[in-house]
Design a protein around this motif. Sequence first.
Motif, PDB file in Angstrom:
ATOM      1  N   LEU A  27       1.243  -2.614   8.143  1.00 22.31           N
ATOM      2  CA  LEU A  27       0.651  -1.516   7.373  1.00 22.31           C
ATOM      3  C   LEU A  27      -0.869  -1.473   7.480  1.00 22.31           C
ATOM      4  CD1 LEU A  27       2.879  -1.332   4.175  1.00 22.31           C
ATOM      5  CD2 LEU A  27       2.829   0.214   6.139  1.00 22.31           C
ATOM      6  N   ALA A  28      -1.501  -2.624   7.706  1.00 21.73           N
ATOM      7  CA  ALA A  28      -2.945  -2.609   7.929  1.00 21.73           C
ATOM      8  C   ALA A  28      -3.276  -1.878   9.230  1.00 21.73           C
ATOM      9  CB  ALA A  28      -3.498  -4.030   7.959  1.00 21.73           C
ATOM     10  N   VAL A  29      -2.435  -2.091  10.233  1.00 23.49           N
ATOM     11  CA  VAL A  29      -2.608  -1.383  11.502  1.00 23.49           C
ATOM     12  C   VAL A  29      -2.349   0.110  11.313  1.00 23.49           C
ATOM     13  CG1 VAL A  29      -1.735  -1.125  13.864  1.00 23.49           C
ATOM     14  CG2 VAL A  29      -2.025  -3.411  12.882  1.00 23.49           C
ATOM     15  N   ALA A  30      -1.304   0.424  10.565  1.00 26.61           N
ATOM     16  CA  ALA A  30      -0.975   1.829  10.297  1.00 26.61           C
ATOM     17  C   ALA A  30      -2.136   2.522   9.586  1.00 26.61           C
ATOM     18  CB  ALA A  30       0.295   1.922   9.457  1.00 26.61           C
ATOM     19  N   TYR A  31      -2.723   1.814   8.606  1.00 28.95           N
ATOM     20  CA  TYR A  31      -3.843   2.396   7.861  1.00 28.95           C
ATOM     21  C   TYR A  31      -4.982   2.759   8.813  1.00 28.95           C
ATOM     22  CZ  TYR A  31      -7.895   2.924   4.861  1.00 28.95           C
ATOM     23  OH  TYR A  31      -9.020   3.433   4.266  1.00 28.95           O
ATOM     24  N   GLU A  32      -5.370   1.841   9.674  1.00 27.13           N
ATOM     25  CA  GLU A  32      -6.494   2.086  10.582  1.00 27.13           C
ATOM     26  C   GLU A  32      -6.154   3.146  11.623  1.00 27.13           C
ATOM     27  OE1 GLU A  32      -9.475   1.213  10.174  1.00 27.13           O
ATOM     28  OE2 GLU A  32      -9.199  -0.284   8.593  1.00 27.13           O
ATOM     29  N   GLU A  78      -7.104   6.562  -1.833  1.00 28.50           N
ATOM     30  CA  GLU A  78      -5.890   6.165  -2.539  1.00 28.50           C
ATOM     31  C   GLU A  78      -4.951   5.356  -1.655  1.00 28.50           C
ATOM     32  OE1 GLU A  78      -4.206   8.985  -5.439  1.00 28.50           O
ATOM     33  OE2 GLU A  78      -5.768  10.380  -4.769  1.00 28.50           O
ATOM     34  N   GLY A  79      -5.020   5.592  -0.347  1.00 26.54           N
ATOM     35  CA  GLY A  79      -4.198   4.811   0.568  1.00 26.54           C
ATOM     36  C   GLY A  79      -4.458   3.322   0.427  1.00 26.54           C
ATOM     37  N   GLN A  80      -5.710   2.944   0.234  1.00 30.23           N
ATOM     38  CA  GLN A  80      -6.062   1.530   0.070  1.00 30.23           C
ATOM     39  C   GLN A  80      -5.476   0.959  -1.223  1.00 30.23           C
ATOM     40  OE1 GLN A  80      -9.990   0.105   1.412  1.00 30.23           O
ATOM     41  NE2 GLN A  80     -10.603   2.256   1.351  1.00 30.23           N
ATOM     42  N   LEU A  81      -5.475   1.767  -2.281  1.00 27.94           N
ATOM     43  CA  LEU A  81      -4.970   1.299  -3.579  1.00 27.94           C
ATOM     44  C   LEU A  81      -3.453   1.187  -3.588  1.00 27.94           C
ATOM     45  CD1 LEU A  81      -7.305   3.468  -5.827  1.00 27.94           C
ATOM     46  CD2 LEU A  81      -7.675   1.130  -4.999  1.00 27.94           C
ATOM     47  N   ILE A  82      -2.795   2.024  -2.798  1.00 28.85           N
ATOM     48  CA  ILE A  82      -1.345   1.907  -2.632  1.00 28.85           C
ATOM     49  C   ILE A  82      -1.024   0.596  -1.923  1.00 28.85           C
ATOM     50  CG2 ILE A  82       0.660   2.857  -1.419  1.00 28.85           C
ATOM     51  CD1 ILE A  82      -0.717   5.656  -1.830  1.00 28.85           C
ATOM     52  N   LEU A  83      -1.756   0.306  -0.860  1.00 21.94           N
ATOM     53  CA  LEU A  83      -1.502  -0.918  -0.090  1.00 21.94           C
ATOM     54  C   LEU A  83      -1.839  -2.166  -0.906  1.00 21.94           C
ATOM     55  CD1 LEU A  83      -2.780   0.200   3.425  1.00 21.94           C
ATOM     56  CD2 LEU A  83      -0.416   0.071   2.611  1.00 21.94           C
ATOM     57  N   GLN A 103       0.704   6.135  -8.421  1.00 21.83           N
ATOM     58  CA  GLN A 103       1.979   5.439  -8.578  1.00 21.83           C
ATOM     59  C   GLN A 103       3.167   6.352  -8.281  1.00 21.83           C
ATOM     60  OE1 GLN A 103       1.954   2.702 -11.829  1.00 21.83           O
ATOM     61  NE2 GLN A 103       4.179   2.431 -11.835  1.00 21.83           N
ATOM     62  N   VAL A 104       2.920   7.634  -8.052  1.00 14.71           N
ATOM     63  CA  VAL A 104       4.014   8.514  -7.634  1.00 14.71           C
ATOM     64  C   VAL A 104       4.646   7.984  -6.347  1.00 14.71           C
ATOM     65  CG1 VAL A 104       2.618  10.105  -6.236  1.00 14.71           C
ATOM     66  CG2 VAL A 104       4.687  10.940  -7.398  1.00 14.71           C
ATOM     67  N   VAL A 105       3.865   7.251  -5.535  1.00 17.66           N
ATOM     68  CA  VAL A 105       4.386   6.682  -4.288  1.00 17.66           C
ATOM     69  C   VAL A 105       5.412   5.587  -4.570  1.00 17.66           C
ATOM     70  CG1 VAL A 105       3.692   5.376  -2.227  1.00 17.66           C
ATOM     71  CG2 VAL A 105       2.325   7.311  -2.996  1.00 17.66           C
ATOM     72  N   PRO A 150      -2.166  -7.252   2.749  1.00 11.51           N
ATOM     73  CA  PRO A 150      -3.258  -8.094   2.231  1.00 11.51           C
ATOM     74  C   PRO A 150      -4.631  -7.539   2.575  1.00 11.51           C
ATOM     75  CG  PRO A 150      -2.270  -9.097   4.172  1.00 11.51           C
ATOM     76  CD  PRO A 150      -1.409  -7.924   3.814  1.00 11.51           C
ATOM     77  N   GLY A 151      -5.597  -7.823   1.681  1.00 11.04           N
ATOM     78  CA  GLY A 151      -6.986  -7.514   1.976  1.00 11.04           C
ATOM     79  C   GLY A 151      -7.502  -6.187   1.458  1.00 11.04           C
ATOM     80  N   PHE A 152      -6.606  -5.328   0.975  1.00  2.00           N
ATOM     81  CA  PHE A 152      -7.052  -4.024   0.482  1.00  2.00           C
ATOM     82  C   PHE A 152      -7.499  -4.144  -0.975  1.00  2.00           C
ATOM     83  CE2 PHE A 152      -4.715  -2.862   4.232  1.00  2.00           C
ATOM     84  CZ  PHE A 152      -5.480  -1.814   4.749  1.00  2.00           C
TER      85      PHE A 152
END
Length: 322
Positions: free
Chosen positions: A198-203, A218-223, A279-281, A295-297
């Motif tokens: 997911l870290a790769v997906a984010y970038e 918000e993507g970072q807070l979801i992760l 949190q809808v996610v 991790p790391g977000f």
Amino acid sequence: MRVGFIGLGNVGAKLSGSLLRNGFDVMVRDTDKDVAAALMEQGAVWADSGRALAEVCDVIITCLPSPVVSAKVLEEENGVLEGISEGKIWLEMSTTEAEDVQRLGALVEAKGGIAMDSPVSGGCHRASTGNIAIFTGGKREAFEKVLPLLSTMGREIVHTGKLGSASVLKVITNYLAGVQLLSTGEAFMVAKKAGIDLAVAYEAIRVSSGNSFVHETEGQLILNGSYNINFTMDHEVKDVTLFDDLAKSYDVPVELSPVCVSAMEDGLKRYGPRVWSSQVVKRLEDDCGMDLRAPGFPEYLTDHEPEEKGAEVVVTFRASYE
């Protein structure tokens, strides 16, 4: 110029804090005096009523949770309207409906005041540093009077046109953010099911055509799993519903909007009104039996850009200011 600020919630406290930090004379009011304590330590003065605040302030700012609350603050006994007089400016920074702000604006103008709507966009982390975006509707000469205030509270200021136009655009941008939040969660879940880090997906999304402001924030807070965007589910439902109602009022056959409203309403039903809107996610996580942690977000967002004086955004192909 003395500024009155009513509504010291997640956004209002930060906006009024920017004014104080930059030397403005600020009077404040909220239903809970305790939330004003930190601002009063910085030099803000407490107002015992909306009327008292409006009587002594040149600009009266309201930053409130709903159109109903804004109307009450203006129209109640000892409310803001009772203190409005010639030349005073009411600046509505709440997320509201154009019809509401226009109705209240007419009451302000009937007393010799000037009405403007001026909602913000960009997240609480940017409100705290004075780097948030601000939309402002109202007469051009009034806009120029309040631009020093706006450029202190925000980084990019857009004069949107007549009174009510800023509120329409705020509703539109909130709807887009809601759709992007849902699509971001779906993208992450599909990536995880496909075995992608997911870290790769984010970038990968961040550097691609699929990127969005919501993904980067918000993507970072979801992760991370905190979902801590400082914006609650009840307000999210209110905002996407405002857009859906607006679209219906113009007979626009929207297709994504009803889906977005339904998903947000389901999030509210499952997790309650006061959880963070991101949190809808979690609906997807629960339905798939799989979380979206990486991790790391960060647990919460921090604006790392230095505070800078804002400026009006020049609209290159603007047809008119009205």
